[in-house]
Design a protein around this motif. Structure first.
Motif, PDB file in Angstrom:
ATOM      1  N   GLN A   1      -8.333   6.145   7.932  1.00  0.00           N
ATOM      2  CA  GLN A   1      -8.222   6.875   9.200  1.00  0.00           C
ATOM      3  C   GLN A   1      -6.978   7.752   9.219  1.00  0.00           C
ATOM      4  N   LYS A   2      -5.899   7.274   8.604  1.00  0.00           N
ATOM      5  CA  LYS A   2      -4.691   8.092   8.539  1.00  0.00           C
ATOM      6  C   LYS A   2      -4.938   9.364   7.736  1.00  0.00           C
ATOM      7  N   LEU A   3      -5.714   9.257   6.665  1.00  0.00           N
ATOM      8  CA  LEU A   3      -6.034  10.449   5.879  1.00  0.00           C
ATOM      9  C   LEU A   3      -6.986  11.371   6.633  1.00  0.00           C
TER      10      LEU A   3
ATOM     11  N   LYS B   1     -13.633  11.581   5.357  1.00  0.00           N
ATOM     12  CA  LYS B   1     -13.709  10.200   4.877  1.00  0.00           C
ATOM     13  C   LYS B   1     -14.704  10.052   3.730  1.00  0.00           C
ATOM     14  N   SER B   2     -15.815  10.741   3.808  1.00  0.00           N
ATOM     15  CA  SER B   2     -16.847  10.615   2.768  1.00  0.00           C
ATOM     16  C   SER B   2     -16.404  11.198   1.423  1.00  0.00           C
ATOM     17  N   SER B   3     -15.335  11.999   1.426  1.00  0.00           N
ATOM     18  CA  SER B   3     -14.847  12.575   0.167  1.00  0.00           C
ATOM     19  C   SER B   3     -13.967  11.598  -0.605  1.00  0.00           C
ATOM     20  N   LEU B   4     -13.599  10.484   0.026  1.00  0.00           N
ATOM     21  CA  LEU B   4     -12.768   9.477  -0.625  1.00  0.00           C
ATOM     22  C   LEU B   4     -13.651   8.548  -1.444  1.00  0.00           C
ATOM     23  N   ASN B   5     -13.614   8.706  -2.742  1.00  0.00           N
ATOM     24  CA  ASN B   5     -14.441   7.897  -3.643  1.00  0.00           C
ATOM     25  C   ASN B   5     -13.746   6.583  -3.983  1.00  0.00           C
TER      26      ASN B   5
ATOM     27  N   TYR C   1       0.813  -1.205   0.000  1.00  0.00           N
ATOM     28  CA  TYR C   1       0.000   0.000   0.000  1.00  0.00           C
ATOM     29  C   TYR C   1       0.853   1.264   0.000  1.00  0.00           C
ATOM     30  N   ALA C   2       0.206   2.350  -0.383  1.00  0.00           N
ATOM     31  CA  ALA C   2       0.786   3.691  -0.258  1.00  0.00           C
ATOM     32  C   ALA C   2      -0.359   4.688  -0.169  1.00  0.00           C
ATOM     33  N   ILE C   3      -0.173   5.749   0.577  1.00  0.00           N
ATOM     34  CA  ILE C   3      -1.155   6.836   0.607  1.00  0.00           C
ATOM     35  C   ILE C   3      -0.413   8.153   0.408  1.00  0.00           C
ATOM     36  N   ASP C   4      -1.015   9.021  -0.383  1.00  0.00           N
ATOM     37  CA  ASP C   4      -0.404  10.314  -0.653  1.00  0.00           C
ATOM     38  C   ASP C   4      -1.397  11.426  -0.401  1.00  0.00           C
ATOM     39  N   ALA C   5      -0.869  12.624  -0.272  1.00  0.00           N
ATOM     40  CA  ALA C   5      -1.685  13.831  -0.129  1.00  0.00           C
ATOM     41  C   ALA C   5      -1.090  14.905  -1.027  1.00  0.00           C
ATOM     42  N   GLU C   6      -1.943  15.568  -1.784  1.00  0.00           N
ATOM     43  CA  GLU C   6      -1.510  16.622  -2.697  1.00  0.00           C
ATOM     44  C   GLU C   6      -2.179  17.939  -2.324  1.00  0.00           C
TER      45      GLU C   6
END
Length: 237
Positions: free
Chosen positions: A166-168, A175-179, A130-135
């Motif tokens: 949860q990390k995001l 959370k609801s904005s994550l499609n 896995y990986a998670i990013d933020a822009e």
């Protein structure tokens, strides 16, 4: 040729509408970067499991670490508007922003994004699963934020997904904005009818006409406007 140009025009219009996150007033915040980031270990294909405010399907990201930058190819299928198999490829370059290698400047190579300053942060990754990013894109006194959950496989374990969500949330995302990105019924790359590429050469189609002339070769805003107007006229004929 008329059909090809019309298809490209429709996809360009669709591509402009699939990313729905909007600008807000205020400066970009600093996200929490993963420790000891190694960009070379990001190489290869990642499947997008969740992303902020998008209607794209079959979305993936391919990283390629070079000597001077980390190339990022974002591949997505716009909302179906034609009977053809179409993908849109955005090409970006990631370069170090400061002393932390997990925080980078991201430059999407197209005429629209050239006016934006984008900070790309790898929030967490184990490189293998896995990986998670933020822009965050900044434009004068406004910002536009996005985040992505990536997986090495088209699906992700539900418990792991919840943990990454949860990390995001902890980084300030709702959370609801994550499609959820639909990775089912995705066609094989060899079955693509059109690959619309956005890179340093502008917007171009991955096909040539019978005379081996590039269907689209757009390098600036004026040429883009001229091409769209020409495509509109051809679509109406």
């Amino acid at each position: 040729m008329k059909m090809q140009s019309s298809v490209v025009f429709l996809v360009l219009v669709a591509a402009a509408s699939v990313e729905c996150h909007k600008f807000r007033f205020g400066n970009c915040k600093n996200y929490s970067p993963v420790a000891n980031f190694q960009s070379g270990r990001m190489n290869g294909t990642w499947y997008v499991i969740k992303k902020v405010a998008t209607t794209s399907t079959c979305m993936s990201v391919i990283f390629n670490n070079t000597n001077s930058f980390l190339e990022m190819r974002e591949i997505r299928t716009p909302t179906s508007i034609t009977p053809f198999n179409i993908i849109l490829t955005n090409i970006g370059k990631l370069t170090p922003k400061g002393s932390n290698p997990a925080v980078m400047n991201l430059k999407w190579e197209n005429v629209i994004s050239n006016v934006l300053k984008t900070t790309y942060t790898v929030v967490d990754t184990d490189y293998n699963r896995y990986a998670i990013d933020a822009e965050c894109q900044s434009l004068f006194f406004a910002r536009r934020e996005s985040a992505t959950i990536l997986s090495r496989t088209p699906t992700m374990d539900a418990d792991l997904l919840e943990e990454l969500e949860q990390k995001l949330v902890n980084e300030g995302f709702v959370k609801s904005s994550l499609n959820t990105i639909d990775q089912t019924n995705c066609f094989d790359p060899q079955q693509v009818d059109y690959n619309i590429v956005v890179d340093e050469d502008g917007v171009r189609a991955g096909l040539h006409d019978a005379d081996d002339v590039s269907i689209v070769d757009i390098r600036d805003e004026q040429q883009l406007s001229e091409y769209i107007n020409k495509s509109k006229n051809k679509a109406n004929n």
